[in-house]
Scaffold this motif. Sequence first.
Motif, PDB file in Angstrom:
ATOM      1  N   ARG A 270       0.834  -1.213   0.000  1.00 17.30           N
ATOM      2  CA  ARG A 270       0.000   0.000   0.000  1.00 17.30           C
ATOM      3  C   ARG A 270       0.862   1.254   0.000  1.00 17.30           C
ATOM      4  O   ARG A 270       0.616   2.200  -0.764  1.00 17.30           O
ATOM      5  CB  ARG A 270      -0.937  -0.001   1.208  1.00 17.30           C
ATOM      6  N   CYS A 271       1.878   1.277   0.821  1.00 13.33           N
ATOM      7  CA  CYS A 271       2.766   2.444   0.886  1.00 13.33           C
ATOM      8  C   CYS A 271       3.522   2.619  -0.432  1.00 13.33           C
ATOM      9  O   CYS A 271       3.665   3.747  -0.917  1.00 13.33           O
ATOM     10  CB  CYS A 271       3.753   2.288   2.041  1.00 13.33           C
ATOM     11  N   HIS A 272       3.993   1.521  -1.006  1.00 13.52           N
ATOM     12  CA  HIS A 272       4.743   1.599  -2.271  1.00 13.52           C
ATOM     13  C   HIS A 272       3.869   2.144  -3.390  1.00 13.52           C
ATOM     14  O   HIS A 272       4.294   3.019  -4.157  1.00 13.52           O
ATOM     15  CB  HIS A 272       5.272   0.222  -2.646  1.00 13.52           C
ATOM     16  N   LEU A 273       2.641   1.643  -3.483  1.00  8.44           N
ATOM     17  CA  LEU A 273       1.755   2.074  -4.563  1.00  8.44           C
ATOM     18  C   LEU A 273       1.222   3.489  -4.348  1.00  8.44           C
ATOM     19  O   LEU A 273       0.711   4.103  -5.282  1.00  8.44           O
ATOM     20  CB  LEU A 273       0.589   1.090  -4.711  1.00  8.44           C
ATOM     21  N   SER A 274       1.340   3.991  -3.129  1.00 16.86           N
ATOM     22  CA  SER A 274       0.853   5.344  -2.819  1.00 16.86           C
ATOM     23  C   SER A 274       1.923   6.409  -3.042  1.00 16.86           C
ATOM     24  O   SER A 274       1.683   7.585  -2.761  1.00 16.86           O
ATOM     25  CB  SER A 274       0.368   5.405  -1.368  1.00 16.86           C
ATOM     26  N   ARG A 275       3.089   6.001  -3.526  1.00 19.53           N
ATOM     27  CA  ARG A 275       4.181   6.958  -3.704  1.00 19.53           C
ATOM     28  C   ARG A 275       3.781   8.036  -4.713  1.00 19.53           C
ATOM     29  O   ARG A 275       2.946   7.812  -5.585  1.00 19.53           O
ATOM     30  CB  ARG A 275       5.449   6.239  -4.184  1.00 19.53           C
ATOM     31  N   ALA A 276       4.409   9.174  -4.593  1.00 14.89           N
ATOM     32  CA  ALA A 276       4.221  10.291  -5.534  1.00 14.89           C
ATOM     33  C   ALA A 276       2.756  10.673  -5.674  1.00 14.89           C
ATOM     34  O   ALA A 276       2.300  11.086  -6.736  1.00 14.89           O
ATOM     35  CB  ALA A 276       4.807   9.931  -6.900  1.00 14.89           C
ATOM     36  N   GLY A 277       2.002  10.526  -4.575  1.00  6.20           N
ATOM     37  CA  GLY A 277       0.618  10.995  -4.588  1.00  6.20           C
ATOM     38  C   GLY A 277      -0.381  10.037  -5.204  1.00  6.20           C
ATOM     39  O   GLY A 277      -1.580  10.335  -5.236  1.00  6.20           O
ATOM     40  N   ARG A 278       0.071   8.909  -5.732  1.00  6.86           N
ATOM     41  CA  ARG A 278      -0.867   7.938  -6.287  1.00  6.86           C
ATOM     42  C   ARG A 278      -1.544   7.174  -5.164  1.00  6.86           C
ATOM     43  O   ARG A 278      -0.896   6.715  -4.239  1.00  6.86           O
ATOM     44  CB  ARG A 278      -0.143   6.948  -7.199  1.00  6.86           C
ATOM     45  N   GLY A 279      -2.853   7.032  -5.248  1.00  2.06           N
ATOM     46  CA  GLY A 279      -3.566   6.266  -4.232  1.00  2.06           C
ATOM     47  C   GLY A 279      -3.447   4.773  -4.484  1.00  2.06           C
ATOM     48  O   GLY A 279      -3.341   4.334  -5.625  1.00  2.06           O
ATOM     49  N   ALA A 280      -3.450   3.995  -3.420  1.00  2.00           N
ATOM     50  CA  ALA A 280      -3.411   2.540  -3.529  1.00  2.00           C
ATOM     51  C   ALA A 280      -4.765   1.975  -3.138  1.00  2.00           C
ATOM     52  O   ALA A 280      -5.292   2.281  -2.064  1.00  2.00           O
ATOM     53  CB  ALA A 280      -2.323   1.968  -2.631  1.00  2.00           C
ATOM     54  N   LYS A 281      -5.338   1.152  -4.006  1.00  2.00           N
ATOM     55  CA  LYS A 281      -6.588   0.466  -3.718  1.00  2.00           C
ATOM     56  C   LYS A 281      -6.357  -1.002  -4.060  1.00  2.00           C
ATOM     57  O   LYS A 281      -6.088  -1.350  -5.210  1.00  2.00           O
ATOM     58  CB  LYS A 281      -7.739   1.060  -4.520  1.00  2.00           C
TER      59      LYS A 281
END
Length: 444
Positions: A270-281
Motif C-alpha cells: 500500500r505504501c509503495h503504490l501510494s508513492r508520488a501521490g498515487r492512491g493505492a486500492k
Amino acid sequence: MTDQAALAEQISRMSYPLDAAAAERYQPLLTLIGDASIVLLGEASHGTHEFYRIRAELTQRLILEKGFNALAVEADWPDSYRVNRYIRGLGDDADALAALDDFGRFPLWMWRNTDVLALVGWLRKHNDKLPAEDRVGFYGLDLYSLYDSIAAVVGYLDKVDPPAAEEARQRYSCLEFVGEEAQGYGYAVHFGYRLSCEDQVVEQLLDLRARRQQLLSRDGVAAADEQFAAEQNARVVHNAERYYRAMFDREENTWNLRDQHMSDTLESLRCHLSRAGRGAKIVVWAHNSHVGDASATEMGRRGEHNIGQLSRRRYGDDCRLLGFTTHSGTVTCASRWDGELQRKRVRPALAGSVEELMHATGLHEFFLPLRGTIIADQLRAPLLQRAIGVIYLPETERASHYFRCRLADQFDGVIHIDRTRALEPLDRTSEWERGEPDLYPSGI
C-alpha cells in the motif's frame, strides 16, 4: 416455525440474489464496499470454481468502477511477481499460461487453474490500454519462498550492483547446507546441529534498504518497482527464516508469524503504490481463515490473529472483509500434504453450521450484507463454520474442518453458493478426472 427456520427466512428476505443481470449482479456488494480502499475476499476452500469466478468478477468491477490498482493473493512473492511483470507488459512470457509457470510447488491448482488463467489474461488486456504508471499489479503475500526469494535478491543485485550480489551470496550461504529444504534448516537449528542464519538475513535486508537511493538513481518507476520487489524478497527471506525455525519451537506461533508477514506485506505494498501521490486500492484474495476477523472465531481464543483482524486494526473503516460459504458440491483438494490431486464430493453441511443455515433459505447463490444491518445481532451467536484448505478429510469432517464463529463480527458480508463444483486445474491427473465414487463411505 423453529428459530432456525425463522432466521433462514429473514436471511432470505435480506439477501441479494447473484443471478441478476450482469450490471446489477454485484451492485449491493459494491455499495457495501463504498469508498474502502482495502477489500479482502475470502474462500471456504482452496479448490472451488465459484469462489474464484466470483472473486475474479468482483475484482474486475472494482478495477473498472472504483479504481483499484492491485491484486494481492495468498501466494509466494516471486511466483506472483512473474505474473505482475507479464500483466504490466514487462516480462518475457508470451502468454498468460507461461506467466503461471513459477507456481511449481504444492498445491499447484491454487494458482494454476482455468479461472486464474482467464483473470491473468483479462488483466493483461486491461493494462495494455493504460500508461505504465496506471497499470494494475499482481502480488503475493506469503512467506514460503525462502530459496526462490534468495535467488531473486541475488539476481537483482547481479544486474544493478555485482559486488553487492557477492556480499548477498556470502550472507545467504549459511542456508545452503540443507539443500534448499527449508524445514530441514529449521530442524537443524532447533536441535543445535547448525547455527541460526538470522543475523545474516537481517544484515542483508538492512543493506538492501540502505542502498535504495543509490540503486534507484537509474530510471524512474520501473527501477522503483524492481527495488521494491527485491526488498520484499529480502523481507520474505528474513521472515521465512524465522518461520521455519519456529516450526520446531512450541513457544512460537507459526500461524501468527505467517499472517503478520502477510499483513505487513499488504501495508508495504500500500505504501509503495501510494508513492508520488498515487492512491493505492488493493483487493486481497485469501482463505476465509485469513480474511475473516480471527477475534470472532475460535482462533482468537487460542491467541491467534489473521490478516482480517490486523486490517481492521490498521485501516479501520477503510477496509471490508467478505466471506464465502457453500453447502455441498465438489472440491479440488488432496488427502495429505504433497499428496495426489483429487476431486472429492463436499459433504452436506452439518446441523448448527453457517452453511446449513444458508442452505435453509432455499436460495442458490446470494449476497448477505452484515455490516450495519438489523440481522447482525442474530448472527453473533456462535455457529459452526466449515473451512476446507488444500486438504479435505470428510471422514473426520467435524474435527478437521469445522470451528465456531460469530459470523456478523467475522465478516462485513457473506456470499453463499449453495452447490459448488471443483476448480479446474491446469495440471490434471487421472485421479482428478475420475473423481470420487458417488457413495461414501459405503451405501450411505
